[in-house]
Design an enzyme around this catalytic site. Sequence first.
Site, PDB file in Angstrom:
ATOM      1  N   ASP A 183      35.085  44.533  31.415  1.00 58.47           N
ATOM      2  CA  ASP A 183      35.145  44.901  33.026  1.00 58.47           C
ATOM      3  C   ASP A 183      35.676  46.270  33.090  1.00 58.47           C
ATOM      4  OD1 ASP A 183      34.045  42.123  33.448  1.00 58.47           O
ATOM      5  OD2 ASP A 183      36.048  41.447  33.863  1.00 58.47           O
ATOM      6  N   ASP A 232      44.446  47.494  38.577  1.00 56.64           N
ATOM      7  CA  ASP A 232      44.395  46.568  37.420  1.00 56.64           C
ATOM      8  C   ASP A 232      45.563  46.965  36.719  1.00 56.64           C
ATOM      9  OD1 ASP A 232      42.267  44.551  37.838  1.00 56.64           O
ATOM     10  OD2 ASP A 232      40.822  46.243  37.351  1.00 56.64           O
ATOM     11  N   GLU A 272      44.760  39.395  31.167  1.00 52.80           N
ATOM     12  CA  GLU A 272      43.522  39.949  31.432  1.00 52.80           C
ATOM     13  C   GLU A 272      43.253  41.518  30.863  1.00 52.80           C
ATOM     14  OE1 GLU A 272      41.323  39.429  34.888  1.00 52.80           O
ATOM     15  OE2 GLU A 272      39.460  40.599  34.315  1.00 52.80           O
ATOM     16  N   GLU A 273      44.424  42.342  31.026  1.00 52.40           N
ATOM     17  CA  GLU A 273      44.131  43.594  30.838  1.00 52.40           C
ATOM     18  C   GLU A 273      44.771  43.969  29.514  1.00 52.40           C
ATOM     19  OE1 GLU A 273      42.551  45.022  32.968  1.00 52.40           O
ATOM     20  OE2 GLU A 273      42.539  43.426  34.343  1.00 52.40           O
ATOM     21  N   ASP A 285      46.427  36.988  35.090  1.00 53.38           N
ATOM     22  CA  ASP A 285      45.495  37.734  35.530  1.00 53.38           C
ATOM     23  C   ASP A 285      46.299  38.482  36.590  1.00 53.38           C
ATOM     24  OD1 ASP A 285      43.514  39.180  36.653  1.00 53.38           O
ATOM     25  OD2 ASP A 285      42.006  37.326  37.004  1.00 53.38           O
ATOM     26  N   LEU A 297      45.435  41.176  38.505  1.00 54.71           N
ATOM     27  CA  LEU A 297      44.673  41.445  39.697  1.00 54.71           C
ATOM     28  C   LEU A 297      43.458  40.855  39.916  1.00 54.71           C
ATOM     29  CD1 LEU A 297      45.346  43.067  42.569  1.00 54.71           C
ATOM     30  CD2 LEU A 297      43.930  44.876  41.656  1.00 54.71           C
ATOM     31  N   ASP A 298      43.281  39.716  40.266  1.00 60.24           N
ATOM     32  CA  ASP A 298      42.112  38.986  40.212  1.00 60.24           C
ATOM     33  C   ASP A 298      41.010  39.543  41.351  1.00 60.24           C
ATOM     34  OD1 ASP A 298      40.076  36.605  39.909  1.00 60.24           O
ATOM     35  OD2 ASP A 298      40.666  36.203  41.768  1.00 60.24           O
ATOM     36  N   GLU A 310      42.629  32.151  34.145  1.00 64.98           N
ATOM     37  CA  GLU A 310      41.735  31.961  35.425  1.00 64.98           C
ATOM     38  C   GLU A 310      41.733  30.422  35.586  1.00 64.98           C
ATOM     39  OE1 GLU A 310      39.280  35.946  36.406  1.00 64.98           O
ATOM     40  OE2 GLU A 310      38.635  34.464  34.830  1.00 64.98           O
TER      41      GLU A 310
HETATM   42  P1  AFP Z   1      38.702  39.806  37.833  1.00 63.37           P
HETATM   43  O1  AFP Z   1      38.657  40.862  38.874  1.00 63.37           O
HETATM   44  O2  AFP Z   1      39.878  39.569  37.511  1.00 63.37           O
HETATM   45  O3  AFP Z   1      37.735  40.049  36.802  1.00 63.37           O
HETATM   46  O4  AFP Z   1      38.045  38.531  38.571  1.00 63.37           O
HETATM   47  C1  AFP Z   1      36.695  38.595  39.277  1.00 63.37           C
HETATM   48  C2  AFP Z   1      36.260  37.147  38.739  1.00 63.37           C
HETATM   49  O5  AFP Z   1      36.622  36.834  37.689  1.00 63.37           O
HETATM   50  C3  AFP Z   1      36.664  36.486  39.901  1.00 63.37           C
HETATM   51  O6  AFP Z   1      37.675  36.721  40.872  1.00 63.37           O
HETATM   52  C4  AFP Z   1      35.285  35.909  40.696  1.00 63.37           C
HETATM   53  O7  AFP Z   1      35.104  34.825  41.532  1.00 63.37           O
HETATM   54  C5  AFP Z   1      34.342  36.369  40.108  1.00 63.37           C
HETATM   55  O8  AFP Z   1      34.730  37.368  38.970  1.00 63.37           O
HETATM   56  C6  AFP Z   1      33.201  37.235  40.605  1.00 63.37           C
HETATM   57  O9  AFP Z   1      31.923  37.369  39.745  1.00 63.37           O
HETATM   58  P2  AFP Z   1      30.809  38.074  40.090  1.00 63.37           P
HETATM   59  O10 AFP Z   1      30.889  39.224  40.624  1.00 63.37           O
HETATM   60  O11 AFP Z   1      30.001  37.787  38.865  1.00 63.37           O
HETATM   61  O12 AFP Z   1      30.228  37.081  41.243  1.00 63.37           O
END
Ligand code: AFP
Length: 334
Positions: free
Chosen positions: A64, A70, A93-94, A114, A116-117, A278
């Site tokens: 990502d 992050d 995660e980072e 994680d 910053l989710d 997560e």
């Molecule tokens: P990160 O920002 O930590 O990568 O998390 C985003 C995530 O893992 C979670 O928080 C969301 O529900 C999901 O991804 C969203 O994913 P989509 O954009 O594929 O729906």
Amino acid sequence: MSAKATSLSRHLVEEGKWVDAQLSELPVLLRDMGYTAKILAREIRRAALVGKLGLVGEKNPSGDAQKKLDVYSNEVVVDAFTDSGLVAAIVSEEMEELRTISCNDAAEYLLCVDPLDGSSNTDVNGAVGTIFSFYRRGVAGACTDCEAELREGARLVAAGYVLYGPSTVLVCSMGRGVNGYTLDHDVGEFMLSQENIRCPVSGAYYSANLGRYHDWDPNVRAYADYVIERDAASGRPYSLRYSGALVADVHRSLLEGGIYLYPADEGRTGGKLRLLYECLPLAFVVEAAAGRASSGRERILDLRPASLHQTSPLAIGGVDDVQLFERFVATGSP
Ligand code: AFP
């Protein structure tokens, strides 16, 4: 607010009386996570004003694009727990590799985080979160076996998340019950706001990225079709709520029932969400509140990560809602 309001620190002391003597440092670790969350809440609030929005230009270990927040959030968490002296190593995660912090005998815990989710929400002022869990090590000293210890589910002894939304809320569990604390910015403390949270067995909402509908397994598509059918007796149709931040959507399911789904799809046959920082922490919290978390076929808390950034499909929320989803995964019908 009444002067009798209970701060996170005070409440953790009370809750700490119920934990095993071997886990006596857990309240200290959760208090430190509260402190870390206060720093992050402050910086997230003013990110647009201090040049902390936007991309760094690098990718994280899951591929990502990393946001500035992050990277900053990861540094804050790593620094806070490096100073604690209680944490032997951190999985984030980072960070590609497990980061060894201390091989002292006092460093009895491993942290998975994680920082910053939901970071796609940062630049649009949407909700974001921090997800964390603590594992108690079996062996003090050298960290050579840390990854093996993360595969022993019984070592997962505390977990939680912070939701940075209209207010900042920390929800955590040391295994016995789940409590929520809201940050009072004037007092500078998290205050107990939801004691002994119980997840309703079912709810009126589902959360999923329906943009992936055509890439899902037919049985998962059948479930998504089912929940939006009209049937007043079973409370359908469900309403869709999807924020792009797992923490925000799971928080709704925890408090109000319903389900959050991130199934496997054609492009991501192992799902998207990462087990260690997560799925497992959120499963620990939701199950401690009498909810359920599943890959669709297996209980999340029974899964053992083969690698640090391993992913899993996830269905999490009220027991009845998640079991219904599991029946659909198995049979394509309720
Ligand atoms: P990160 O920002 O930590 O990568 O998390 C985003 C995530 O893992 C979670 O928080 C969301 O529900 C999901 O991804 C969203 O994913 P989509 O954009 O594929 O729906």
